[in-house]
Scaffold this active site. Structure first.
Site, PDB file in Angstrom:
ATOM      1  CE1 TYR A  33       3.943   8.473   5.404  1.00  0.00           C
ATOM      2  CE2 TYR A  33       3.956   6.231   5.891  1.00  0.00           C
ATOM      3  CZ  TYR A  33       3.790   7.348   6.444  1.00  0.00           C
ATOM      4  OH  TYR A  33       3.398   7.759   7.554  1.00  0.00           O
ATOM      5  CE  LYS A 146       0.332   5.456   5.713  1.00  0.00           C
ATOM      6  NZ  LYS A 146       0.699   5.950   7.294  1.00  0.00           N
ATOM      7  CD  GLU A 178      -3.777  11.023  13.105  1.00  0.00           C
ATOM      8  OE1 GLU A 178      -3.980   9.999  12.803  1.00  0.00           O
ATOM      9  OE2 GLU A 178      -3.366  11.821  12.324  1.00  0.00           O
ATOM     10  CG  LEU A 202      -3.526   8.243   7.636  1.00  0.00           C
ATOM     11  CD1 LEU A 202      -3.004   9.132   6.679  1.00  0.00           C
ATOM     12  CD2 LEU A 202      -2.495   7.263   8.242  1.00  0.00           C
TER      13      LEU A 202
HETATM   14  N1  PLP Z   1      -2.669   7.700  12.078  1.00  0.00           N
HETATM   15  C1  PLP Z   1      -1.389   8.105  11.899  1.00  0.00           C
HETATM   16  C2  PLP Z   1      -0.563   9.111  11.888  1.00  0.00           C
HETATM   17  C3  PLP Z   1      -0.468   7.218  11.160  1.00  0.00           C
HETATM   18  O1  PLP Z   1       0.819   7.114  10.835  1.00  0.00           O
HETATM   19  C4  PLP Z   1      -0.999   5.732  10.918  1.00  0.00           C
HETATM   20  C5  PLP Z   1      -0.151   4.665  10.426  1.00  0.00           C
HETATM   21  O2  PLP Z   1       0.627   4.765   9.795  1.00  0.00           O
HETATM   22  C6  PLP Z   1      -2.491   5.256  11.568  1.00  0.00           C
HETATM   23  C7  PLP Z   1      -3.098   6.577  11.906  1.00  0.00           C
HETATM   24  C8  PLP Z   1      -2.821   4.160  11.308  1.00  0.00           C
HETATM   25  O3  PLP Z   1      -3.233   3.747   9.874  1.00  0.00           O
HETATM   26  P1  PLP Z   1      -3.465   2.252   9.429  1.00  0.00           P
HETATM   27  O4  PLP Z   1      -4.475   1.905  10.034  1.00  0.00           O
HETATM   28  O5  PLP Z   1      -4.004   2.513   8.009  1.00  0.00           O
HETATM   29  O6  PLP Z   1      -2.113   1.758   9.453  1.00  0.00           O
END
Ligand code: PLP
Length: 287
Positions: A33, A146, A178, A202
């Site tokens: 996703y 993701k 994270e 991620l």
């Molecule tokens: N880390 C995780 C586990 C996430 O689910 C998300 C966002 O959904 C992020 C980091 C931040 O990603 P982004 O800045 O692309 O929204």
């Protein structure tokens, strides 16, 4: 419509949409996703989200997703255009198609399913600090993909909510990785330090922007592992995400943290919000 749903070409009110019981997402979570923010009808950084989405498909070897980038973009924007609201969350996922449950992939002629939702998003007041808890990171070694499988993230996030906190920070042993829905960074001695974009996190798009903006402002950035002790002792601790934006923390596990370099933090937060404003016209207070 307030909340819009899309499944394989069909659009309708989200509450009325249905998906097949045999969709691979139902039994295996066998899909990927992405999610982005739309403000004033403009999607912030759709291209980066599309890059990451197609990369996730590739990493999961989902070969039967037909729409090319332009076609997918059209479907996303066509669905989003049906939704009402100044700020929206655009979410989309693809699974490996609908087929009776078996571990191996469905036959080659079975097409991937595309599901899209567009829902109103109430942004938090980013001037307010957030509270964090720490949670051991028991996830696997594919956190850069993701995927729909978010069980440890869900459980960590619930733990944070039950502790009266906003977000959980994962750590593998002593190394911070994270958050459950965000990336975590620290400011220390005027430097921005954040976990490298490897298979343990991620690769957040807001994290990428922030690094780019910080470097542009002459701030030294280190993409390296940092420890729990470094985080507790940092000048500032903050999280980033597409609809979370950039927010600093003032407690972790009930202990006070950060608050020692608010000037640099607000400079970086402001640079990020300026970029969001330039792209979408969204103007929310940060100072
Ligand atoms: N880390 C995780 C586990 C996430 O689910 C998300 C966002 O959904 C992020 C980091 C931040 O990603 P982004 O800045 O692309 O929204």
């Amino acid at each position: 419509m307030k909340k819009v749903g899309y499944f394989n070409g069909e659009i309708g009110p989200l509450e009325e949409m249905k998906i097949p019981m045999t969709a691979r997402s139902v039994y295996f979570g066998d899909g990927v996703y992405d999610a982005a923010m739309i403000a004033n009808g403009v999607c912030f950084d759709l291209e980066d989200h599309l890059d990451r989405f197609y990369n996730s498909l590739r990493l999961l070897d989902i070969r039967n997703f037909d729409p090319d980038r332009e076609q997918l973009k059209n479907e996303l924007l066509r669905t989003a255009a049906q939704a009402e609201g100044d700020v929206l969350l655009l979410y989309w996922q693809a699974d490996r198609g609908s087929w009776p449950r078996q571990h191996r992939y469905p036959p080659e002629d079975v097409k991937a399913n595309l599901l899209i939702t567009v829902t109103p998003k109430k942004l938090a007041d980013i001037r307010l600090p957030i509270r964090l808890i720490t949670v051991e990171d028991t996830r696997y070694l594919h956190c850069n993909v993701k995927t729909l499988n978010l069980i440890p993230n869900i459980m960590a996030n619930q733990k944070a909510a039950e502790a009266g906190c906003d977000e959980a920070v994962f750590h593998r042993g002593n190394a911070v990785t994270e958050g459950s829905y965000s990336n975590v960074s620290i400011l220390s001695g005027g430097k921005l330090i954040t976990h490298p974009a490897d298979e343990l996190i991620l690769p957040g798009i807001s994290r990428k922007h922030l690094l780019e903006l910080a470097r542009g402002l002459g701030v030294e950035c280190q993409e390296r592992e940092f420890t729990l002790d470094e985080m507790f002792g940092a000048d500032e601790v903050f999280i980033t995400g597409s609809t979370t934006l950039v927010r600093r923390a003032d407690t972790i596990d009930g202990r006070s943290v950060g608050g020692r370099d608010k000037e640099l933090f607000v400079t970086l937060q402001g640079a990020y919000m300026d970029r969001v404003r330039q792209m979408t016209g969204l103007d929310i207070p940060y100072r």
